[in-house]
Write a protein that holds these residues in place. Structure first.
Motif, PDB file in Angstrom:
ATOM      1  N   GLU A  16      -6.024   4.909   3.686  1.00 22.32           N
ATOM      2  CA  GLU A  16      -6.062   6.077   4.867  1.00 22.32           C
ATOM      3  C   GLU A  16      -5.127   5.714   5.939  1.00 22.32           C
ATOM      4  OE1 GLU A  16     -10.761   7.023   3.458  1.00 22.32           O
ATOM      5  OE2 GLU A  16     -10.403   5.974   4.989  1.00 22.32           O
ATOM      6  N   LEU A  17      -5.137   4.307   6.269  1.00 25.37           N
ATOM      7  CA  LEU A  17      -4.342   3.818   7.152  1.00 25.37           C
ATOM      8  C   LEU A  17      -3.069   4.149   6.966  1.00 25.37           C
ATOM      9  CD1 LEU A  17      -3.521   2.264   9.933  1.00 25.37           C
ATOM     10  CD2 LEU A  17      -3.818   0.358   8.549  1.00 25.37           C
ATOM     11  N   ALA A  18      -2.559   3.975   5.551  1.00 26.98           N
ATOM     12  CA  ALA A  18      -0.946   4.181   5.212  1.00 26.98           C
ATOM     13  C   ALA A  18      -0.733   5.479   5.224  1.00 26.98           C
ATOM     14  CB  ALA A  18      -1.320   3.574   3.623  1.00 26.98           C
ATOM     15  N   VAL A  19      -1.611   6.357   4.750  1.00 29.10           N
ATOM     16  CA  VAL A  19      -1.315   7.888   4.944  1.00 29.10           C
ATOM     17  C   VAL A  19      -0.916   8.339   6.647  1.00 29.10           C
ATOM     18  CG1 VAL A  19      -2.425  10.285   4.684  1.00 29.10           C
ATOM     19  CG2 VAL A  19      -2.414   8.490   3.061  1.00 29.10           C
ATOM     20  N   ARG A  20      -1.832   7.825   7.422  1.00 29.99           N
ATOM     21  CA  ARG A  20      -1.634   8.020   8.768  1.00 29.99           C
ATOM     22  C   ARG A  20      -0.166   7.574   9.232  1.00 29.99           C
ATOM     23  NH1 ARG A  20      -7.230   6.555   8.908  1.00 29.99           N
ATOM     24  NH2 ARG A  20      -6.791   4.669  10.060  1.00 29.99           N
ATOM     25  N   LEU A  21       0.067   6.317   8.820  1.00 30.02           N
ATOM     26  CA  LEU A  21       1.530   5.747   9.244  1.00 30.02           C
ATOM     27  C   LEU A  21       2.609   6.561   8.616  1.00 30.02           C
ATOM     28  CD1 LEU A  21       0.498   2.043   9.200  1.00 30.02           C
ATOM     29  CD2 LEU A  21       0.599   3.671  11.022  1.00 30.02           C
ATOM     30  N   VAL A  22       2.675   6.882   7.355  1.00 33.91           N
ATOM     31  CA  VAL A  22       3.666   7.303   6.295  1.00 33.91           C
ATOM     32  C   VAL A  22       3.747   8.639   6.691  1.00 33.91           C
ATOM     33  CG1 VAL A  22       4.670   7.835   4.057  1.00 33.91           C
ATOM     34  CG2 VAL A  22       3.608   5.418   4.701  1.00 33.91           C
ATOM     35  N   PHE A  23       2.867   9.324   7.183  1.00 34.67           N
ATOM     36  CA  PHE A  23       3.130  11.072   7.036  1.00 34.67           C
ATOM     37  C   PHE A  23       2.534  11.363   8.300  1.00 34.67           C
ATOM     38  CE2 PHE A  23       2.345   9.862   2.504  1.00 34.67           C
ATOM     39  CZ  PHE A  23       3.484  10.187   2.065  1.00 34.67           C
ATOM     40  N   LEU A  24       2.193  10.612   9.290  1.00 36.37           N
ATOM     41  CA  LEU A  24       1.576  11.097  10.794  1.00 36.37           C
ATOM     42  C   LEU A  24       0.670  12.169  10.494  1.00 36.37           C
ATOM     43  CD1 LEU A  24       4.990  10.654  12.816  1.00 36.37           C
ATOM     44  CD2 LEU A  24       3.020   9.295  12.721  1.00 36.37           C
ATOM     45  N   THR A  25      -0.196  12.125   9.556  1.00 40.40           N
ATOM     46  CA  THR A  25      -0.986  13.163   9.146  1.00 40.40           C
ATOM     47  C   THR A  25      -2.467  12.450   9.369  1.00 40.40           C
ATOM     48  OG1 THR A  25       0.387  14.275   7.676  1.00 40.40           O
ATOM     49  CG2 THR A  25      -2.023  14.330   7.187  1.00 40.40           C
ATOM     50  N   ALA A  26      -3.440  13.326  10.029  1.00 33.69           N
ATOM     51  CA  ALA A  26      -4.814  12.846  10.195  1.00 33.69           C
ATOM     52  C   ALA A  26      -5.447  12.585   8.855  1.00 33.69           C
ATOM     53  CB  ALA A  26      -5.563  13.878  11.034  1.00 33.69           C
ATOM     54  N   CYS A  27      -6.431  11.472   8.809  1.00 35.19           N
ATOM     55  CA  CYS A  27      -6.855  11.052   7.588  1.00 35.19           C
ATOM     56  C   CYS A  27      -8.150  10.070   8.060  1.00 35.19           C
ATOM     57  CB  CYS A  27      -5.857  10.251   6.457  1.00 35.19           C
ATOM     58  SG  CYS A  27      -6.769  10.113   4.844  1.00 35.19           S
ATOM     59  N   ILE A  28      -9.421  10.816   8.435  1.00 36.24           N
ATOM     60  CA  ILE A  28     -10.110   9.801   8.972  1.00 36.24           C
ATOM     61  C   ILE A  28     -10.713   8.785   7.773  1.00 36.24           C
ATOM     62  CG2 ILE A  28     -10.935  11.632  10.482  1.00 36.24           C
ATOM     63  CD1 ILE A  28     -13.256  12.264   8.975  1.00 36.24           C
ATOM     64  N   SER A  29     -10.999   7.434   8.392  1.00 38.57           N
ATOM     65  CA  SER A  29     -11.454   6.621   7.784  1.00 38.57           C
ATOM     66  C   SER A  29     -12.973   6.419   7.695  1.00 38.57           C
ATOM     67  CB  SER A  29     -11.142   5.106   8.262  1.00 38.57           C
ATOM     68  OG  SER A  29     -11.426   5.144   9.607  1.00 38.57           O
ATOM     69  N   LEU A  30     -13.524   5.530   6.886  1.00 37.01           N
ATOM     70  CA  LEU A  30     -15.126   5.549   6.980  1.00 37.01           C
ATOM     71  C   LEU A  30     -15.675   5.214   8.338  1.00 37.01           C
ATOM     72  CD1 LEU A  30     -15.612   3.308   3.641  1.00 37.01           C
ATOM     73  CD2 LEU A  30     -15.734   5.952   3.931  1.00 37.01           C
ATOM     74  N   LEU A  49       0.726  -1.134  -0.036  1.00 33.34           N
ATOM     75  CA  LEU A  49       0.098   0.046   0.033  1.00 33.34           C
ATOM     76  C   LEU A  49       0.769   1.244  -0.019  1.00 33.34           C
ATOM     77  CD1 LEU A  49      -2.625  -0.889   2.424  1.00 33.34           C
ATOM     78  CD2 LEU A  49      -3.114  -0.370  -0.013  1.00 33.34           C
ATOM     79  N   ILE A  50       1.894   1.155   0.853  1.00 31.79           N
ATOM     80  CA  ILE A  50       2.867   2.204   1.126  1.00 31.79           C
ATOM     81  C   ILE A  50       3.439   2.567  -0.315  1.00 31.79           C
ATOM     82  CG2 ILE A  50       4.700   3.381   1.952  1.00 31.79           C
ATOM     83  CD1 ILE A  50       3.816   1.939   4.621  1.00 31.79           C
ATOM     84  N   GLN A  51       3.832   1.806  -1.214  1.00 31.01           N
ATOM     85  CA  GLN A  51       4.552   1.682  -2.468  1.00 31.01           C
ATOM     86  C   GLN A  51       3.458   2.562  -3.396  1.00 31.01           C
ATOM     87  OE1 GLN A  51       7.606   1.609  -3.334  1.00 31.01           O
ATOM     88  NE2 GLN A  51       8.587   0.997  -1.250  1.00 31.01           N
ATOM     89  N   HIS A  52       2.583   1.804  -3.316  1.00 32.13           N
ATOM     90  CA  HIS A  52       1.563   2.156  -4.271  1.00 32.13           C
ATOM     91  C   HIS A  52       0.979   3.663  -3.943  1.00 32.13           C
ATOM     92  CE1 HIS A  52      -1.875   1.482  -6.816  1.00 32.13           C
ATOM     93  NE2 HIS A  52      -2.790   2.099  -5.870  1.00 32.13           N
ATOM     94  N   LEU A  53       0.994   4.312  -2.895  1.00 32.79           N
ATOM     95  CA  LEU A  53       0.730   5.489  -2.575  1.00 32.79           C
ATOM     96  C   LEU A  53       1.863   6.483  -3.016  1.00 32.79           C
ATOM     97  CD1 LEU A  53      -0.434   5.924   1.057  1.00 32.79           C
ATOM     98  CD2 LEU A  53      -1.650   6.728  -0.922  1.00 32.79           C
ATOM     99  N   LYS A  54       3.235   6.060  -2.839  1.00 29.74           N
ATOM    100  CA  LYS A  54       4.436   6.867  -3.044  1.00 29.74           C
ATOM    101  C   LYS A  54       4.303   7.053  -4.810  1.00 29.74           C
ATOM    102  CE  LYS A  54       8.139   5.770  -1.095  1.00 29.74           C
ATOM    103  NZ  LYS A  54       9.269   5.012  -0.503  1.00 29.74           N
ATOM    104  N   THR A  55       4.155   5.871  -5.425  1.00 33.14           N
ATOM    105  CA  THR A  55       4.444   6.005  -6.961  1.00 33.14           C
ATOM    106  C   THR A  55       3.231   6.506  -7.533  1.00 33.14           C
ATOM    107  OG1 THR A  55       3.343   3.776  -6.968  1.00 33.14           O
ATOM    108  CG2 THR A  55       5.932   3.822  -6.933  1.00 33.14           C
ATOM    109  N   ASN A  56       2.195   6.926  -7.079  1.00 33.22           N
ATOM    110  CA  ASN A  56       1.067   7.496  -7.534  1.00 33.22           C
ATOM    111  C   ASN A  56       0.600   8.872  -6.781  1.00 33.22           C
ATOM    112  OD1 ASN A  56       0.311   5.355  -9.726  1.00 33.22           O
ATOM    113  ND2 ASN A  56       0.601   4.070  -7.925  1.00 33.22           N
TER     114      ASN A  56
END
Length: 386
Positions: A98-112, A65-72
């Motif tokens: 959204e979980l990957a965003v919170r982990l990689v960037f320590l940024t709030a991103c609420i889930s469903l 998931l993390i790689q999917h985010l970084k490359t897109n």
């Protein structure tokens, strides 16, 4: 307080090395001692979400998931979900992103489910029509400085020693960079949230430097490396130096040392944090801002929150009964009614004094008449004869 997981004891099932490798592209960073608290957060956040959605990562592993985010980073959220699932309505994969965003960037991103570990004060949602780059730029906006605001300020009032002793702020340490410097005022308590992972910020800057990315690197280029924009990282570290100046504020440092022990914070806090990363572009970069415009020029990401914090330090909101009573006396309405009451009392006292004076004069005249005093007024004698 939870005990840290020693880095040399991290098992393969924890996935910590794989997460670090996916985020920054090098497992050697696991040797960074202070990252243990970042890894602890990753485990807690992942465990919290997985307890509620056990099948969340069945479709793709977290490193994938993390790689999917970084490359897109310039693809919309809808496109990312569609490319993986063949449909844009895959809520499970959206929550995983959204979980990957919170982990990689320590940024709030609420889930469903709108539930995340530790909770969020600022709770932004990554919209389906937004790319990751657009989302990060939206939740971390650069504020334009006011054109003519030369209101003088003293940044030494932003030191935690001053904020806790004079403004009576309570410190709350947050995993979310999006909540950094958020000031919350309730009727009986005021709190300030402070980002608790300086090692994460410093290592992100190191990774950008290793990849030849300077402070002017775009958000998209930084995100593709697994890092937030370098100017944001640098500025956040500079705000931590404002809160905990070294060594000019012994009280702030004493408070910080106690907080590190009490809350299990990065030991990075106990080492001096540079107030500026990279080269100075102009002389004022080396100096503290002296007015509001200077504050916005030097801290475009955090200026709004810093200014709100400075105003609270300069004129603290009351929280105790005595403070509220004292504050009410400064109200213009209170001053108006005090003036009205004072004038009324003065008039009443004047009337009473005039009446007493007249009665006293009358009594004195009668006394003289009774004693046959030669200075008795003729009118009084005629009155007696009559």
């Amino acid at each position: 307080m939870n005990e840290a997981i020693p880095l040399h004891n991290l098992s393969s099932e924890d996935g910590s090395e794989r997460i670090l490798d996916a985020v920054w592209g090098t497992p050697r960073l696991v040797t960074e001692p202070d990252l243990k608290w970042y890894l602890r957060y990753c485990e807690d956040e992942k465990s919290f979400v997985m307890r509620r959605t056990p099948h969340l990562l069945q479709g793709a592993s977290l490193p994938t998931l993390i790689q999917h985010l970084k490359t897109n980073v310039d693809q919309t959220k809808r496109q990312l979900v569609l490319a993986h699932s063949g449909t844009s309505d895959d809520g499970t994969f959206q929550s995983a992103l959204e979980l990957a965003v919170r982990l990689v960037f320590l940024t709030a991103c609420i889930s469903l489910s709108e539930e995340t570990f530790g909770g969020d004060l600022f709770r932004p949602r990554w919209h389906e029509a937004e790319s990751l780059t657009s989302y990060i730029d939206r939740v971390y906006p650069r504020v334009q400085p006011p054109s003519l605001d030369a209101t003088p300020i003293r940044v030494d009032k932003l030191a935690v020693g001053y904020l806790t002793s004079y403004a009576r702020l309570h410190l709350i340490w947050t995993h979310r960079l999006t909540d950094h410097l958020m000031l919350v005022k309730r009727s009986n308590r005021k709190s300030l949230r402070i980002f608790r992972h300086p090692a994460f910020l410093k290592i992100s800057l190191q990774m950008l430097d290793r990849n030849g990315k300077g402070l002017e690197t775009s958000s998209a280029a930084a995100l593709s490396i697994g890092c937030l924009p370098p100017s944001l990282l640098k500025e956040t570290l500079a705000t931590l130096s404002l809160l905990f100046p070294d060594p000019s504020s012994d009280l702030s440092q004493t408070i910080l040392e106690k907080e590190v022990i009490k809350h299990g914070l990065d030991e990075t806090f106990l080492r001096p944090l540079p107030t500026h990363y990279g080269e100075h572009q102009q002389p004022q970069d080396a100096l503290d801002p002296e007015d509001v415009r200077g504050l916005y020029l030097k801290y475009p990401y955090w200026a709004d929150r810093l200014y709100a914090l400075w105003k609270e330090a300069d004129d603290p909101a009351p929280i105790t009964l005595i403070e509220r009573w004292s504050e009410s006396r400064r109200n213009p309405r209170f001053t108006y009614w005090c003036t009205v009451v004072s004038i009324t009392i003065a008039i009443l006292f004047g009337m009473v004094a005039t009446g007493l004076s007249a009665v006293q004069s009358l009594i004195l005249d009668w006394t003289k008449l009774a004693a046959g005093h030669p200075d008795t007024p003729t009118s009084m004698n005629n009155l007696t004869l009559t």
